[in-house]
Design an enzyme around this catalytic site. Structure first.
Site, short mmCIF file in Angstrom:
data_model
loop_
_atom_site.label_atom_id
_atom_site.label_comp_id
_atom_site.label_asym_id
_atom_site.label_seq_id
_atom_site.Cartn_x
_atom_site.Cartn_y
_atom_site.Cartn_z
N HIS A 1 1.00 -1.02 -0.02
CA HIS A 1 0.37 0.17 -0.04
C HIS A 1 0.50 1.12 -0.30
O HIS A 1 0.66 2.71 -0.55
CB HIS A 1 -0.66 0.13 1.39
CG HIS A 1 -1.29 0.97 1.33
ND1 HIS A 1 -1.41 2.03 2.33
CD2 HIS A 1 -2.76 1.57 0.82
CE1 HIS A 1 -2.30 3.53 2.57
NE2 HIS A 1 -3.41 3.05 1.62
N GLU B 1 -3.33 8.27 6.60
CA GLU B 1 -3.97 7.56 6.89
C GLU B 1 -4.55 6.26 7.46
O GLU B 1 -5.83 5.60 7.95
CB GLU B 1 -3.98 6.84 5.30
CG GLU B 1 -4.99 5.77 4.73
CD GLU B 1 -4.76 5.35 3.79
OE1 GLU B 1 -5.42 4.36 3.32
OE2 GLU B 1 -3.33 5.50 2.88
N GLU C 1 2.23 1.92 -3.56
CA GLU C 1 1.32 2.24 -4.62
C GLU C 1 1.63 4.11 -4.27
O GLU C 1 0.62 4.74 -5.47
CB GLU C 1 0.01 2.04 -3.89
CG GLU C 1 -1.77 2.82 -4.90
CD GLU C 1 -2.55 2.92 -3.76
OE1 GLU C 1 -2.94 3.65 -2.97
OE2 GLU C 1 -2.88 1.77 -2.97
N HIS C 2 1.35 4.45 -3.28
CA HIS C 2 1.29 5.77 -2.49
C HIS C 2 2.47 6.67 -3.60
O HIS C 2 2.82 7.16 -4.30
CB HIS C 2 1.29 6.43 -1.50
CG HIS C 2 0.14 6.21 -0.99
ND1 HIS C 2 -0.34 7.47 -0.06
CD2 HIS C 2 -1.11 5.31 -0.50
CE1 HIS C 2 -1.37 6.69 0.08
NE2 HIS C 2 -1.58 6.03 -0.02
#
Length: 952
Positions: free
Chosen positions: A91, A171, A94-95
């Site tokens: 994840h 997040e 992904e950023h």
């Protein structure tokens, strides 16, 4: 209605209205066109496939009915592949893939998408990381260039890595720590269900393991998994096939297939050996919860279809077994749900209950177990079976409206099964499920011996907050990742490959809107479209929360909520059953100014759906027992909302800006106003404000003006206004008030919510478009100024946004975000500084041009769905704007100048009129805030009174 992630419901066919192209491996089965409701067929996926020499699979489908195109790249790597000690890494990566490449500076993807009227995003799941863009069709070549460049040459430096890692930590705080049930569903449920499989680790990771990651890990992860033979390219929309093939060959074919193998990761989860129970505690849990879980099957297993239909029977809609038992009949749960989670290598089914106030997890467990036992002990009824299938197939139809959803359907099928025809077969497999199948899988998987029970309770002195399980082993290790290889760097501008130029523009088309009235005064608007056999209707009344009786906020919302809870001839359960047997979406809701009743259904059952909607509107029973149920559920919902910083801030802003004026009260009511609402209150509100002469109904989709007239006349033509006069206008906004700085202290809050608010404009104001365009620059997208300053540059938030908030009367402009408590004051300063700049210096034309494109592009995407189109038409009607504005929208946006934006912000939104509302753990920021604002008001959350303008 619950949204479920099944291939046929989350997305739709790649080719609409054209014959399906033959698939290179096998043809799509004809049975996928099995009709929903016996009259509407779900089109099969149409696509072509080819494989490049480097191993990358390419799937394409042309749809000339849209002016857009979607490009998606799906990588066969997800959070299950996070190396040991690096949970959350896929994840995080992904950023980082949205940063620089050797030919593109950081944030170029936003320039190529948002700035031309498109959008981009990505997601990471257990088994996949996918990146997707939707852009005007003339920008297709540029996106293909960009996707190939980041596959082959990602550039990440230490500063960028650290900044984006900070964003992911925010997040985590927002999704996990600041949400009352974030820990339960994001951390504790997966770690309890799975004993050996890496699915037990949370996809978002942990603060500790995110901090442990390094830049070298990033480079090695890219070298290991981001390679053409581990990727699938999917393109759908308006393009020329030969030209597309040539561009794919130009940009993707040169990418080399690495010789290094990818780590093996195919761990088998063991069969359960007996029941297990775990109890967890967390701060700010307003209502206890219980989850029951069972290990089931991986996605490609033949039992998946039966388990999917079983889940529909169990918890989809208000006629479902869990809702009827726990929420409606026993009234022991505030909300219920179930989820069949089928992944590549394992699966599970969970059923949960968030308990009503005063109820225990033990009561929820017993009630959930009773309903599961019913599935094992006896077959479901034929009506339940039909209803569940109809809902699934109707949702499949709705999922075939937009090109990006169609491509997503294909991508999910490929990731989960490796077979592009799986999504088509799923419809036939669901249709083939029998009551005996459902009982069989319930007896096979949902047994007491396989059951996992998870209790979730508020932490206290005796039971401190449970901690996330750390040091979880995983099949992949950092040592197994490929070597990083040569480090890519951003080339000097003169040496970079040039971005292709856009092609000729493909303009979005808006339908002509028919406009007429019935004899009773009801206005009828019709926006027909070609394509899928879906029809939507929106019936709107000038009856919102601003019209609530004085001192009784929540009456409008309660009236709308009760419409589906009984008529003079149908009970609430009978209504729920009727809606779900039709596969329809029918419901109601209220906002500050209006109440909206909606219906969406396949065309062959739309007439019956509209008749049912009309019965709800015209003949509500407002039974006392249903009012009591709605009050109880509303109060439980408010308790949950008042545990979340962002929701607390949103409910408090109205009082700060409007005080005791009608717009100031929370539209959903308060903990004290909701119990005081009587049947007489809602009946009087309905009688006074639900009248045909004050109503507008909007039809959109597969319906002609003549058909709409006939439908409206049949459903509403004999409805007449009451003899009493309609209520007069209300001064909704009241006089302007002095600005305030308000802190609502929530000890232990996982984050602080920061909102700046300024009294704004009416929707009909001449400055609406200048403010809307300026707001898009300020906080209307990823590349907006607020997000640039707060997220991208400083890593202080997961995202920041702003809203013009225009309403019938003077609305409220807001700019907001969530951040760790310690940086709340810093973030408040940044928000006010960015708002102030727009009123003191003109934005450049170079800045505004892409924001115009963003507004126009979003408008164009709304036109792709029947509900989106209907919403656009309805909003024009609600604010008494001409229907010609639909076709004129792009022109109005393009005509705004930088000087108009500056003047509008200077006149309407000067920061010396701004109020601040900050909700969080005040002990961590109050000293810094008080140094700037000595007059700050600090209100303990336990003292918050939303009925009062003072908030005390």
């Amino acid at each position: 209605m619950k949204t479920r992630l099944i291939l046929t419901a989350c997305a739709s066919a790649l080719l609409l209205g054209l014959p399906a192209a033959a698939f290179a491996e096998s043809a799509a089965p004809a049975t996928v066109t099995a009709a929903a409701q016996g009259g509407v067929a779900v089109p099969p996926l149409g696509f072509t496939k080819r494989v490049l020499a480097n191993g990358m699979e390419v799937y394409t489908a042309r749809d000339a009915s849209t002016s857009n195109v979607t490009v998606q790249v799906w990588y066969r790597v997800g959070s299950k592949d996070d190396p040991a000690g690096r949970s959350g890494f896929a994840h995080l990566f992904e950023h980082l893939l949205f940063k620089a490449t050797k030919n593109m500076p950081s944030e170029t993807f936003d320039r190529l998408t948002e700035d031309v009227g498109g959008m981009n995003n990505a997601f990471t799941a257990d088994d996949v990381t996918a990146y997707y863009e939707v852009v005007p069709a003339n920008h297709l070549q540029r996106i293909l260039f960009a996707e190939a460049d980041r596959m082959g040459s990602l550039v990440v430096d230490e500063a960028t890595f650290v900044s984006e890692r900070d964003v992911v930590k925010e997040e985590y705080r927002q999704r996990i720590l600041a949400s009352p049930y974030g820990r339960l569903f994001g951390l504790f449920t997966p770690e309890t269900i799975y004993q050996d499989h890496p699915y037990r680790r949370p996809g978002i990771g942990s603060i500790e393991e995110l901090n442990a990651s390094t830049l070298d890990d990033v480079l090695r992860f890219h070298a290991t998994y981001y390679r053409p033979d581990n990727a699938m390219l999917i393109v759908a929309g308006n393009f020329d096939q030969a030209q597309l093939d040539a561009w794919v060959d130009e940009y993707f074919a040169p990418l080399k297939r690495p010789a290094t193998p990818m780590p093996v990761n195919d761990l088998k989860e063991p069969e359960p050996t007996g029941p297990r129970t775990a109890t967890y505690y967390a701060p700010n849990v307003p209502l206890p919860a219980v989850v029951l879980a069972w290990n089931t099957v991986a996605y490609r297993d033949a039992d998946r279809a039966a388990l999917t239909v079983l889940d529909g029977v169990l918890s989809t809609g208000e006629s479902s077994r869990l809702y009827r038992s726990l929420v409606y009949d026993k009234q022991i749960a505030a909300s219920i749900g179930s989820n069949p989670d089928f992944a590549q290598q394992a699966g599970n089914l969970t059923a949960y209950a968030i308990m009503a106030d005063g109820q225990s997890p033990e009561a929820g467990k017993a009630a959930l177990e009773a309903e599961i036992a019913r599935l094992r002990d006896a077959p479901i009824t034929s009506a339940e079976l039909s209803e569940a299938k109809n809902e699934l197939v109707a949702n499949a139809l709705r999922g075939r409206e937009s090109i990006d959803d169609r491509a997503t359907t294909l991508g999910m099928a490929l990731i989960m099964t490796g077979d592009a025809t799986a999504a088509d077969r799923e419809i036939a497999e669901i249709q083939a499920v029998t009551a005996a199948d459902i009982q069989r899988v319930a007896r096979r998987y949902l047994t007491p011996q396989r059951q996992i029970t998870i209790n979730y309770l508020p932490a206290d002195d005796e039971h401190p907050a449970s901690v996330q399980k750390m040091n979880v082993d995983a099949p992949v290790t950092v040592a197994e990742l490929a070597p990083a290889g040569p480090v890519a760097v951003l080339l000097p501008e003169a040496e970079r490959a040039r971005l292709p130029q856009p092609g000729a523009e493909v303009a979005p088309a808006t339908p002509a809107v028919a406009d007429f009235r019935l004899a009773n005064g009801m206005r009828v608007l019709v926006a027909p479209t070609e394509g899928l056999p879906l029809v939507s209707a929106r019936l709107n009344f000038n009856a919102g929360s601003a019209n609530d009786p004085a001192g009784k906020p929540g009456v409008a919302a309660m009236t709308a909520g009760l419409l589906t809870q009984g008529t003079k001839t149908k009970s609430a359960p009978e209504i729920a059953t009727a809606i779900e047997q039709l596969g329809a979406n029918i419901g109601a809701g209220s906002g500050a100014d209006f109440t909206n009743i909606y219906a969406n259904a396949p065309k062959d059952v739309f007439g019956r759906s509209l008749s049912l909607m009309a019965d709800l509107v015209r003949n509500p029973a407002f039974a006392a027992e249903e009012l009591e149920r709605q009050q109880s559920q509303t109060l439980d919902g408010l308790r949950v909302a008042l545990s979340q910083p962002g929701s607390i801030a949103a409910q408090s802003v109205g009082r700060v800006i409007y005080g005791d004026a009608p717009y100031g009260a929370p539209g959903g009511g308060t903990l004290t106003s909701v119990p005081a609402i009587t049947r007489e209150d809602v009946a009087a509100f309905h009688a006074a404000r639900y009248r045909p002469s004050q109503a507008t109904i909007v039809f959109s989709g597969a319906v002609t003006p003549a058909e709409a007239r006939e439908l409206a006349q049949a459903a509403f033509g004999d409805w007449r206004d009451p003899s009493s006069a309609a209520p007069g206008p209300v001064a909704k906004a009241g006089p302007a008030l002095p600005p305030r700085i308000v802190v609502i202290d929530q000890p232990g809050a996982g984050q602080a919510a920061v909102t700046a608010a300024i009294r704004g404009i009416k929707r009909a104001d001449a400055d609406y478009f200048p403010l809307t365009l300026g707001n898009t620059l300020l906080g209307g997208g990823f590349s907006s100024r607020l997000n640039q300053e707060i997220r991208i540059k400083r890593g202080l938030s997961y995202g920041a946004r702003s809203s013009v908030g225009a309403q019938q009367d003077v609305g409220v402009f807001t700019a907001s975000t969530q951040t760790k408590n310690e940086t709340a004051t810093e973030v408040a300063d940044l928000i006010l500084a960015e708002v102030g700049k727009l009123g003191t210096a003109p934005a450049t034309e170079a800045e505004l041009a892409p924001r115009r494109a963003a507004l126009i592009g979003g408008f164009g995407r709304s036109l792709e769905t029947v509900d989106g189109l209907g919403g656009l038409v309805a909003n024009l009607a609600l604010y008494d704007l001409p229907m010609s504005d639909l076709a004129d929208y792009a022109g109005k946006v393009r005509s705004v100048t930088p000087q108009q934006v500056e003047a509008a912000f200077a006149e309407h939104l000067p920061t010396d009129r701004a109020s601040l509302v900050i909700v969080g753990d005040a002990s961590k920021f109050i000293d810094a805030l008080r140094a700037k604002y000595p007059n700050v008001e600090v209100i303990p959350l336990t003292d918050l009174n939303l009925n009062s303008a003072a908030l005390r």
